[in-house]
Write a protein that holds these residues in place. Structure first.
Motif, PDB file in Angstrom:
ATOM      1  N   GLY A   4     -20.138  38.731  38.560  1.00  0.00           N
ATOM      2  CA  GLY A   4     -19.978  38.783  40.005  1.00  0.00           C
ATOM      3  C   GLY A   4     -19.239  40.045  40.373  1.00  0.00           C
ATOM      4  O   GLY A   4     -19.673  41.147  40.141  1.00  0.00           O
ATOM      5  N   GLY A   5     -18.050  39.824  40.932  1.00  0.00           N
ATOM      6  CA  GLY A   5     -17.242  41.007  41.222  1.00  0.00           C
ATOM      7  C   GLY A   5     -17.633  41.664  42.518  1.00  0.00           C
ATOM      8  O   GLY A   5     -18.789  41.777  42.849  1.00  0.00           O
ATOM      9  N   SER A   6     -16.631  42.066  43.255  1.00  0.00           N
ATOM     10  CA  SER A   6     -16.906  42.736  44.516  1.00  0.00           C
ATOM     11  C   SER A   6     -17.457  44.126  44.261  1.00  0.00           C
ATOM     12  O   SER A   6     -16.977  44.859  43.414  1.00  0.00           O
ATOM     13  N   GLU A   7     -18.472  44.490  45.016  1.00  0.00           N
ATOM     14  CA  GLU A   7     -19.022  45.830  44.917  1.00  0.00           C
ATOM     15  C   GLU A   7     -18.562  46.675  46.108  1.00  0.00           C
ATOM     16  O   GLU A   7     -18.998  47.789  46.287  1.00  0.00           O
ATOM     17  N   SER A   8     -17.694  46.061  46.894  1.00  0.00           N
ATOM     18  CA  SER A   8     -17.261  46.768  48.091  1.00  0.00           C
ATOM     19  C   SER A   8     -16.245  47.849  47.771  1.00  0.00           C
ATOM     20  O   SER A   8     -15.381  47.692  46.937  1.00  0.00           O
ATOM     21  N   THR A   9     -16.384  48.954  48.435  1.00  0.00           N
ATOM     22  CA  THR A   9     -15.395  50.025  48.294  1.00  0.00           C
ATOM     23  C   THR A   9     -14.685  50.228  49.627  1.00  0.00           C
ATOM     24  O   THR A   9     -13.974  51.217  49.813  1.00  0.00           O
TER      25      THR A   9
ATOM     26  N   TYR B  73      -4.357  35.697  52.428  1.00  0.00           N
ATOM     27  CA  TYR B  73      -4.465  37.126  52.131  1.00  0.00           C
ATOM     28  C   TYR B  73      -4.546  37.966  53.407  1.00  0.00           C
ATOM     29  O   TYR B  73      -4.789  39.170  53.347  1.00  0.00           O
ATOM     30  N   GLY B  74      -4.369  37.324  54.548  1.00  0.00           N
ATOM     31  CA  GLY B  74      -4.360  38.054  55.812  1.00  0.00           C
ATOM     32  C   GLY B  74      -5.714  38.196  56.478  1.00  0.00           C
ATOM     33  O   GLY B  74      -5.861  38.933  57.459  1.00  0.00           O
ATOM     34  N   ILE B  75      -6.721  37.492  55.959  1.00  0.00           N
ATOM     35  CA  ILE B  75      -8.065  37.542  56.551  1.00  0.00           C
ATOM     36  C   ILE B  75      -8.299  36.266  57.356  1.00  0.00           C
ATOM     37  O   ILE B  75      -8.264  35.157  56.805  1.00  0.00           O
ATOM     38  N   GLU B  76      -8.531  36.412  58.652  1.00  0.00           N
ATOM     39  CA  GLU B  76      -8.751  35.243  59.507  1.00  0.00           C
ATOM     40  C   GLU B  76     -10.231  35.097  59.841  1.00  0.00           C
ATOM     41  O   GLU B  76     -10.943  36.076  60.007  1.00  0.00           O
ATOM     42  N   VAL B  77     -10.661  33.861  59.943  1.00  0.00           N
ATOM     43  CA  VAL B  77     -12.065  33.576  60.241  1.00  0.00           C
ATOM     44  C   VAL B  77     -12.211  33.103  61.676  1.00  0.00           C
ATOM     45  O   VAL B  77     -11.242  32.712  62.322  1.00  0.00           O
TER      46      VAL B  77
ATOM     47  N   LEU C  37      -9.725  27.413  36.678  1.00  0.00           N
ATOM     48  CA  LEU C  37      -9.119  27.775  37.951  1.00  0.00           C
ATOM     49  C   LEU C  37      -8.906  29.269  38.134  1.00  0.00           C
ATOM     50  O   LEU C  37      -9.076  29.806  39.234  1.00  0.00           O
ATOM     51  N   THR C  38      -8.544  29.957  37.065  1.00  0.00           N
ATOM     52  CA  THR C  38      -8.245  31.384  37.183  1.00  0.00           C
ATOM     53  C   THR C  38      -9.456  32.206  37.622  1.00  0.00           C
ATOM     54  O   THR C  38      -9.296  33.265  38.238  1.00  0.00           O
ATOM     55  N   GLN C  39     -10.648  31.720  37.336  1.00  0.00           N
ATOM     56  CA  GLN C  39     -11.844  32.499  37.668  1.00  0.00           C
ATOM     57  C   GLN C  39     -12.185  32.473  39.162  1.00  0.00           C
ATOM     58  O   GLN C  39     -12.352  33.536  39.761  1.00  0.00           O
ATOM     59  N   PRO C  40     -12.268  31.311  39.814  1.00  0.00           N
ATOM     60  CA  PRO C  40     -12.472  31.356  41.268  1.00  0.00           C
ATOM     61  C   PRO C  40     -11.297  31.985  42.008  1.00  0.00           C
ATOM     62  O   PRO C  40     -11.485  32.605  43.062  1.00  0.00           O
ATOM     63  N   LEU C  41     -10.095  31.852  41.461  1.00  0.00           N
ATOM     64  CA  LEU C  41      -8.951  32.534  42.078  1.00  0.00           C
ATOM     65  C   LEU C  41      -9.188  34.045  42.106  1.00  0.00           C
ATOM     66  O   LEU C  41      -8.933  34.709  43.114  1.00  0.00           O
TER      67      LEU C  41
ATOM     68  N   LEU D 140     -12.921  39.009  46.885  1.00  0.00           N
ATOM     69  CA  LEU D 140     -13.565  38.863  48.191  1.00  0.00           C
ATOM     70  C   LEU D 140     -12.615  39.300  49.306  1.00  0.00           C
ATOM     71  O   LEU D 140     -13.001  40.064  50.206  1.00  0.00           O
ATOM     72  N   ALA D 141     -11.369  38.808  49.241  1.00  0.00           N
ATOM     73  CA  ALA D 141     -10.382  39.180  50.260  1.00  0.00           C
ATOM     74  C   ALA D 141     -10.155  40.687  50.281  1.00  0.00           C
ATOM     75  O   ALA D 141     -10.077  41.309  51.347  1.00  0.00           O
ATOM     76  N   GLU D 142     -10.083  41.281  49.096  1.00  0.00           N
ATOM     77  CA  GLU D 142      -9.890  42.731  49.004  1.00  0.00           C
ATOM     78  C   GLU D 142     -11.053  43.472  49.656  1.00  0.00           C
ATOM     79  O   GLU D 142     -10.859  44.446  50.388  1.00  0.00           O
ATOM     80  N   SER D 143     -12.270  42.986  49.429  1.00  0.00           N
ATOM     81  CA  SER D 143     -13.444  43.639  50.011  1.00  0.00           C
ATOM     82  C   SER D 143     -13.461  43.524  51.530  1.00  0.00           C
ATOM     83  O   SER D 143     -14.031  44.358  52.221  1.00  0.00           O
ATOM     84  N   LEU D 144     -12.817  42.475  52.041  1.00  0.00           N
ATOM     85  CA  LEU D 144     -12.780  42.247  53.485  1.00  0.00           C
ATOM     86  C   LEU D 144     -11.644  42.998  54.167  1.00  0.00           C
ATOM     87  O   LEU D 144     -11.460  42.896  55.379  1.00  0.00           O
ATOM     88  N   GLY D 145     -10.884  43.766  53.378  1.00  0.00           N
ATOM     89  CA  GLY D 145      -9.838  44.600  53.958  1.00  0.00           C
ATOM     90  C   GLY D 145      -8.427  44.098  53.774  1.00  0.00           C
ATOM     91  O   GLY D 145      -7.485  44.648  54.356  1.00  0.00           O
ATOM     92  N   ALA D 146      -8.236  43.059  52.955  1.00  0.00           N
ATOM     93  CA  ALA D 146      -6.891  42.535  52.740  1.00  0.00           C
ATOM     94  C   ALA D 146      -6.037  43.523  51.952  1.00  0.00           C
ATOM     95  O   ALA D 146      -6.541  44.274  51.118  1.00  0.00           O
ATOM     96  N   ASP D 147      -4.749  43.502  52.225  1.00  0.00           N
ATOM     97  CA  ASP D 147      -3.805  44.351  51.498  1.00  0.00           C
ATOM     98  C   ASP D 147      -3.343  43.594  50.259  1.00  0.00           C
ATOM     99  O   ASP D 147      -2.437  42.751  50.328  1.00  0.00           O
ATOM    100  N   MET D 148      -3.956  43.864  49.135  1.00  0.00           N
ATOM    101  CA  MET D 148      -3.651  43.129  47.911  1.00  0.00           C
ATOM    102  C   MET D 148      -2.390  43.638  47.218  1.00  0.00           C
ATOM    103  O   MET D 148      -1.985  43.099  46.185  1.00  0.00           O
TER     104      MET D 148
END
Length: 348
Positions: free
Chosen positions: A39-44, A84-88, A175-179, A185-193
């Motif tokens: 998987g993995g985010s492909e977002s830059t 992570y600071g991302i609101e829906v 559990l560690t994998q979906p975490l 995902l949050a990082e790709s959406l612009g969260a400050d990790m």
């Protein structure tokens, strides 16, 4: 829910059937890191601009001209993103309790600020969904087919036409994998990790995991049972299909394991017991499903329950059968089990 009805329900249905959802929705488990690697985010995208893409756990890559702004998500996923600071904009799934308060699966979200498209199983207001002009729909998936959790079968085609979907797998992995996938995902959406709250939560989870490993090693004879209660039945979960239990088992926790034959009627998820037979398994600690679909320990009136050694000893702890997949919410789950093991008495 009768035994006959339980036997007829599909695996997905079992997970959502009242208290059974409790034990069932532990649908996650013993996978390795392959899904994460595939998987993995492909977002830059470093900010909420420019093109966005994300390869989800079905192997589907969603590509958009810009980072999604109008996000609709299953309540538990929305709660994780919130950490992570991302609101829906909209949610579906258990969000409000009968008294109007936030459901346990809503986490820290202000539920008055989101549009609730459906609060119970098989409920999803497609018309209201359309008015949100969704960029993407995000949910978990509890099977190898990538079925979107809490998206109704009857309206899934209409829903799919309105926006692309992203699935985070909580099936056949620890559990560690979906975490990690939600982190990406949050990082790709612009969260400050790199925010202190985020990094501190991850460190806390890692420290809690090491604490649990040590507690399990020091108390190998303490038997832990994962349970869930409905009006008519008590459910005992096996660990091999549960994202949290599989992880805890990998850290050394000694769990009650129903036989494959006893889990067969539920597709391998859990064993259903009548309240008369609730003492079938010997346990020193009982982890009880904390979701609103399950009866909570304080409300169980069955005499057979009250006679259980773990109950009499007060060795009952809550369990999030569908964990909110942020480190902030998962760290306390690990800590609670570690603390229970550290102070548990052998009573079975």
């Amino acid at each position: 829910m009768s035994n006959a009805r339980t036997a007829r329900l599909s695996r997905r249905g079992l997970l959502a059937a009242g208290g059974a959802l409790g034990l069932g929705a532990l649908v996650t488990a013993c996978g390795g890191d392959d899904a994460k690697k595939d998987g993995g985010s492909e977002s830059t995208a470093a900010a909420k601009s420019g093109p966005w893409s994300y390869k989800d756990d079905r192997g589907t890559t969603v590509k958009l001209d810009k980072v999604p702004a109008n996000i609709v998500a299953f309540t538990g996923v929305a709660a994780a993103l919130y950490d992570y600071g991302i609101e829906v904009k909209g949610v579906f799934g258990p969000t409000k309790t009968k008294d109007g308060k936030a459901d346990v699966q809503a986490g820290d979200m202000d539920i008055s600020k989101v549009t609730v498209l459906g609060n119970v199983w098989d409920q999803f207001n497609v018309e209201k969904y359309a008015t949100l002009a969704p960029d993407v729909l995000i949910s978990t998936t509890f099977d190898s087919a990538g079925t979107l959790w809490y998206v109704p079968e009857a309206s899934k085609e209409k829903i799919a036409k309105l926006a692309p979907s992203v699935a985070i797998s909580v099936f056949d992995r620890q559990l560690t994998q979906p975490l990690q996938r939600v982190w990406e995902l949050a990082e790709s959406l612009g969260a400050d990790m790199k925010a202190a709250k985020v990094t501190d939560a991850k460190k806390r989870f890692e420290e809690a995991s090491e604490r649990l490993r040590k507690a399990a090693k020091a108390n190998p004879d303490i038997k832990v049972m994962a349970g869930s209660a409905s009006q008519e039945l008590f459910y005992v979960s096996g660990t091999n299909l549960s994202v949290d239990l599989e992880y805890f088992k990998a850290l050394g926790v000694n769990f009650v394991e129903p036989s494959e034959a006893d889990k067969k009627a539920t597709g391998g998820w859990f064993e259903s017991l009548s309240w008369e037979n609730v003492d079938k398994h010997k346990a020193d600690i009982i982890m009880m499903d904390d979701r609103s679909s399950a009866i909570q320990p304080a409300d169980i009136t069955e005499a057979t329950w009250k006679k259980l050694p773990a109950v009499k000893a007060g060795q009952i702890i809550p369990r999030s059968a569908e964990p909110i997949l942020s480190y902030d919410k998962c760290a306390p789950l690990v800590e609670n089990l570690a603390a229970a093991l550290e102070k548990a008495k052998k009573v079975s």
